[in-house]
Scaffold this motif. Structure first.
Motif, PDB file in Angstrom:
ATOM      1  N   VAL A 122       0.835  -1.267   0.011  1.00  0.00           N
ATOM      2  CA  VAL A 122       0.114  -0.060   0.076  1.00  0.00           C
ATOM      3  C   VAL A 122       0.746   1.175  -0.023  1.00  0.00           C
ATOM      4  CG1 VAL A 122      -2.018  -1.134   1.050  1.00  0.00           C
ATOM      5  CG2 VAL A 122      -0.266  -0.095   2.539  1.00  0.00           C
ATOM      6  N   GLY A 123       2.279   1.096  -0.276  1.00  0.00           N
ATOM      7  CA  GLY A 123       3.054   2.269  -0.281  1.00  0.00           C
ATOM      8  C   GLY A 123       3.117   2.830   1.020  1.00  0.00           C
ATOM      9  N   ALA A 124       2.865   2.279   2.238  1.00  0.00           N
ATOM     10  CA  ALA A 124       2.811   2.778   3.326  1.00  0.00           C
ATOM     11  C   ALA A 124       4.203   3.139   4.056  1.00  0.00           C
ATOM     12  CB  ALA A 124       2.106   1.994   4.613  1.00  0.00           C
ATOM     13  N   THR A 125       4.219   4.317   4.887  1.00  0.00           N
ATOM     14  CA  THR A 125       5.400   4.887   5.774  1.00  0.00           C
ATOM     15  C   THR A 125       5.154   4.742   7.037  1.00  0.00           C
ATOM     16  OG1 THR A 125       6.045   6.375   3.712  1.00  0.00           O
ATOM     17  CG2 THR A 125       6.991   6.894   6.073  1.00  0.00           C
ATOM     18  N   PHE A 126       5.782   4.323   7.857  1.00  0.00           N
ATOM     19  CA  PHE A 126       5.781   4.011   9.150  1.00  0.00           C
ATOM     20  C   PHE A 126       6.465   5.096  10.093  1.00  0.00           C
ATOM     21  CE2 PHE A 126       7.640   2.446  13.372  1.00  0.00           C
ATOM     22  CZ  PHE A 126       6.507   1.891  13.891  1.00  0.00           C
ATOM     23  N   TYR A 127       5.832   5.614  11.002  1.00  0.00           N
ATOM     24  CA  TYR A 127       5.989   6.494  12.080  1.00  0.00           C
ATOM     25  C   TYR A 127       5.875   5.930  13.209  1.00  0.00           C
ATOM     26  CZ  TYR A 127       6.157  10.498   8.410  1.00  0.00           C
ATOM     27  OH  TYR A 127       6.310  11.318   7.553  1.00  0.00           O
ATOM     28  N   ALA A 128       7.307   5.957  14.131  1.00  0.00           N
ATOM     29  CA  ALA A 128       7.403   5.484  15.410  1.00  0.00           C
ATOM     30  C   ALA A 128       6.595   6.515  16.334  1.00  0.00           C
ATOM     31  CB  ALA A 128       8.635   5.199  15.722  1.00  0.00           C
ATOM     32  N   SER A 129       6.624   7.901  15.947  1.00  0.00           N
ATOM     33  CA  SER A 129       5.950   8.872  16.721  1.00  0.00           C
ATOM     34  C   SER A 129       4.869   9.330  15.940  1.00  0.00           C
ATOM     35  CB  SER A 129       7.184   9.920  16.994  1.00  0.00           C
ATOM     36  OG  SER A 129       6.322  11.117  17.461  1.00  0.00           O
ATOM     37  N   VAL A 130       3.792   9.309  16.624  1.00  0.00           N
ATOM     38  CA  VAL A 130       2.550   9.628  16.175  1.00  0.00           C
ATOM     39  C   VAL A 130       2.652  11.112  16.104  1.00  0.00           C
ATOM     40  CG1 VAL A 130       1.088  10.044  18.422  1.00  0.00           C
ATOM     41  CG2 VAL A 130      -0.196   9.470  16.167  1.00  0.00           C
ATOM     42  N   ASP A 131       3.333  12.009  16.932  1.00  0.00           N
ATOM     43  CA  ASP A 131       3.446  13.458  16.873  1.00  0.00           C
ATOM     44  C   ASP A 131       4.039  13.796  15.618  1.00  0.00           C
ATOM     45  OD1 ASP A 131       2.219  13.260  19.323  1.00  0.00           O
ATOM     46  OD2 ASP A 131       4.012  14.017  20.221  1.00  0.00           O
ATOM     47  N   GLU A 132       5.055  12.954  15.213  1.00  0.00           N
ATOM     48  CA  GLU A 132       5.730  13.262  13.680  1.00  0.00           C
ATOM     49  C   GLU A 132       5.046  12.990  12.453  1.00  0.00           C
ATOM     50  OE1 GLU A 132       9.669  11.073  13.791  1.00  0.00           O
ATOM     51  OE2 GLU A 132      10.198  12.102  15.578  1.00  0.00           O
ATOM     52  N   MET A 133       3.944  12.120  12.881  1.00  0.00           N
ATOM     53  CA  MET A 133       3.004  11.717  11.596  1.00  0.00           C
ATOM     54  C   MET A 133       2.078  12.799  11.504  1.00  0.00           C
ATOM     55  SD  MET A 133       0.564   8.309  11.043  1.00  0.00           S
ATOM     56  CE  MET A 133      -0.865   9.148  11.846  1.00  0.00           C
ATOM     57  N   LEU A 134       1.476  13.273  12.530  1.00  0.00           N
ATOM     58  CA  LEU A 134       0.414  14.158  12.118  1.00  0.00           C
ATOM     59  C   LEU A 134       0.460  15.256  11.506  1.00  0.00           C
ATOM     60  CD1 LEU A 134      -0.816  14.072  16.082  1.00  0.00           C
ATOM     61  CD2 LEU A 134      -2.105  12.696  13.960  1.00  0.00           C
ATOM     62  N   PRO A 135       1.513  15.938  11.471  1.00  0.00           N
ATOM     63  CA  PRO A 135       1.767  17.197  10.474  1.00  0.00           C
ATOM     64  C   PRO A 135       2.020  16.731   9.061  1.00  0.00           C
ATOM     65  CG  PRO A 135       3.276  17.312  12.438  1.00  0.00           C
ATOM     66  CD  PRO A 135       2.857  15.972  12.418  1.00  0.00           C
ATOM     67  N   GLN A 136       2.161  15.485   8.620  1.00  0.00           N
ATOM     68  CA  GLN A 136       2.187  15.103   7.387  1.00  0.00           C
ATOM     69  C   GLN A 136       0.738  14.587   6.982  1.00  0.00           C
ATOM     70  OE1 GLN A 136       5.155  15.690   6.389  1.00  0.00           O
ATOM     71  NE2 GLN A 136       5.681  16.139   8.523  1.00  0.00           N
ATOM     72  N   THR A 137      -0.168  14.797   7.756  1.00  0.00           N
ATOM     73  CA  THR A 137      -1.638  14.036   7.476  1.00  0.00           C
ATOM     74  C   THR A 137      -2.709  14.940   6.861  1.00  0.00           C
ATOM     75  OG1 THR A 137      -1.095  12.430   9.074  1.00  0.00           O
ATOM     76  CG2 THR A 137      -3.569  12.504   8.434  1.00  0.00           C
ATOM     77  N   ASP A 138      -3.392  14.649   5.720  1.00  0.00           N
ATOM     78  CA  ASP A 138      -4.186  15.546   5.160  1.00  0.00           C
ATOM     79  C   ASP A 138      -5.740  14.884   5.864  1.00  0.00           C
ATOM     80  OD1 ASP A 138      -2.699  17.108   3.595  1.00  0.00           O
ATOM     81  OD2 ASP A 138      -2.756  15.173   2.098  1.00  0.00           O
ATOM     82  N   CYS A 139      -5.903  13.518   6.073  1.00  0.00           N
ATOM     83  CA  CYS A 139      -6.850  13.039   6.826  1.00  0.00           C
ATOM     84  C   CYS A 139      -6.437  12.002   7.717  1.00  0.00           C
ATOM     85  CB  CYS A 139      -7.753  12.300   5.577  1.00  0.00           C
ATOM     86  SG  CYS A 139      -9.361  11.475   6.120  1.00  0.00           S
ATOM     87  N   LEU A 140      -6.877  12.164   9.105  1.00  0.00           N
ATOM     88  CA  LEU A 140      -6.624  11.244   9.877  1.00  0.00           C
ATOM     89  C   LEU A 140      -7.599  10.229  10.329  1.00  0.00           C
ATOM     90  CD1 LEU A 140      -4.598  10.387  12.429  1.00  0.00           C
ATOM     91  CD2 LEU A 140      -5.898  12.031  13.773  1.00  0.00           C
TER      92      LEU A 140
END
Length: 375
Positions: free
Chosen positions: A218-236
């Motif tokens: 699915v072309g997924a990128t893993f983030y160990a920190s949710v705080d680092e993932m959230l700024p990259q997110t258009d839809c959570l």
């Protein structure tokens, strides 16, 4: 002089406590259970908490070794499965298997402390909840609730307003980033659908990282920190289990880490969301839309959120299809059967909370398994 009768010998077959109204879809599996085990079936009145606890104290249902709840719509009359209730169970209980994907109503850690495996029905609802998640993703990008309300108003003025003004607030999901908290069965199913249908970019956070093969699918990128993932997110998207504490995940602080104009979808549990914080973010424009299949105080919903045309609401229907009900029945019965026969269960969610020696004694091979996700 009459001869005194000896008491009946105790049952030699393992006993199952069956919680619920009856088997609707899988009678053949139930007959198979009946051929191997003694099944005790309390009445609905006896399943309400005061009576249920009293019967456990008195040992009314004997020394049962398994608990089975094959339907989500009955069998939960006793409410929360906490230490008060779990501590009254017979010491020989090995497994509790229930319909439903989520397990916020049962303290799975407490069950593990008592040596009891908990098995859910997550895999049975995966496809249906994934479909509902996709519906909400489309809605938050395309503002479909506002359009539906305008069309049903029977007002030509509202129809024209929606027709002319909603496009400015709508976007295609394609090429936007879907951030998933919880890439279990349901999260992964939704990722596959969103990736295949819309070409969405998938980022995710979970306590366990997926294999490179699953990420690549699915072309997924893993983030160990949710705080680092959230700024990259258009839809959570929330697709993670809620624990027994009921603490929310989506708070004002978490929302602040999302980009302005981001969207939010919840198909997990309503208790994961601070609904006042969500309403504030929608009113301020920090979030542009939300899709909610689950709600914090079901069957009631937030009045503030219900009044917002940019909020899509459904009635916890994510897993609500016949196929899910069939799967719930089958999984509950098959999990109990397998454990009582010394085999590995199909969907244990708390084996990782039990020691390897303890877990091995329950289903034979000493293997431990983590959660299957939610729904």
């Amino acid at each position: 002089m009459p001869i005194a009768m000896s008491p009946s010998p105790p049952p030699t077959r393992p006993q199952i406590l069956f919680l619920g109204d009856g088997i609707q879809y899988s009678p053949d599996i139930y007959k198979r259970l009946q051929s191997q085990f003694d099944i005790v079936h309390p009445t609905k009145e006896d399943r309400h908490r005061p009576a249920f606890l009293q019967h456990l104290r008195e040992g009314t249902w004997g020394d049962f070794q398994a608990i089975m709840r094959p339907s989500w719509h009955s069998g939960g009359e006793m409410g929360k499965w906490d230490e008060e209730l779990i501590g009254l169970l017979p010491h020989r209980v090995k497994v509790s298997a229930s319909a439903g994907a989520g397990y916020d109503w049962v303290d799975v850690g407490c069950l593990a402390d008592h040596g009891i495996l908990y098995c859910n029905g997550a895999s049975a609802s995966t496809e249906a909840v994934g479909d509902m998640a996709l519906y909400h993703i489309i809605s938050v990008f395309r503002q479909t609730t506002a359009s539906l309300l305008a069309a049903r108003s029977l007002s030509p003025a509202q129809f024209d307003a929606a027709h002319h003004h909603l496009p400015a607030a709508s976007r295609n999901p394609r090429s936007h980033t879907l951030g998933i908290v919880g890439l279990g069965n349901i999260g992964m199913c939704t990722a596959r659908k969103a990736y295949a249908a819309f070409g969405m970019k998938i980022v995710y956070h979970d306590i366990v990282r997926k294999s490179p093969e699953l990420e690549a699918a699915v072309g997924a990128t893993f983030y160990a920190s949710v705080d680092e993932m959230l700024p990259q997110t258009d839809c959570l998207l929330l697709a993670t289990p809620s624990d027994f504490s009921g603490r929310p995940f989506l708070t004002a602080d978490v929302i602040a880490l999302l980009p302005r104009g981001a969207r939010f979808v919840n198909v997990a549990r309503g208790s994961l969301v601070d609904e006042e914080a969500l309403a504030n973010a929608l009113e301020s424009g920090h979030l542009s839309a939300a899709g909610l299949d689950v709600h914090a105080t079901e069957p009631s919903v937030s009045e503030r959120l219900a009044r917002m045309p940019n909020v899509t609401m459904t009635c916890h229907n994510g897993g609500g299809v016949v196929e899910t009900r069939i799967g719930f029945e089958q999984l509950a019965m098959e999990n109990v059967e397998r454990v009582l026969r010394g085999e590995e269960p199909l969907s244990a969610v708390n084996a990782h909370l039990m020691g390897r020696q303890q877990a091995g004694s329950v289903y034979g091979d000493g293997t431990t398994h983590g959660t299957n996700g939610t729904g």
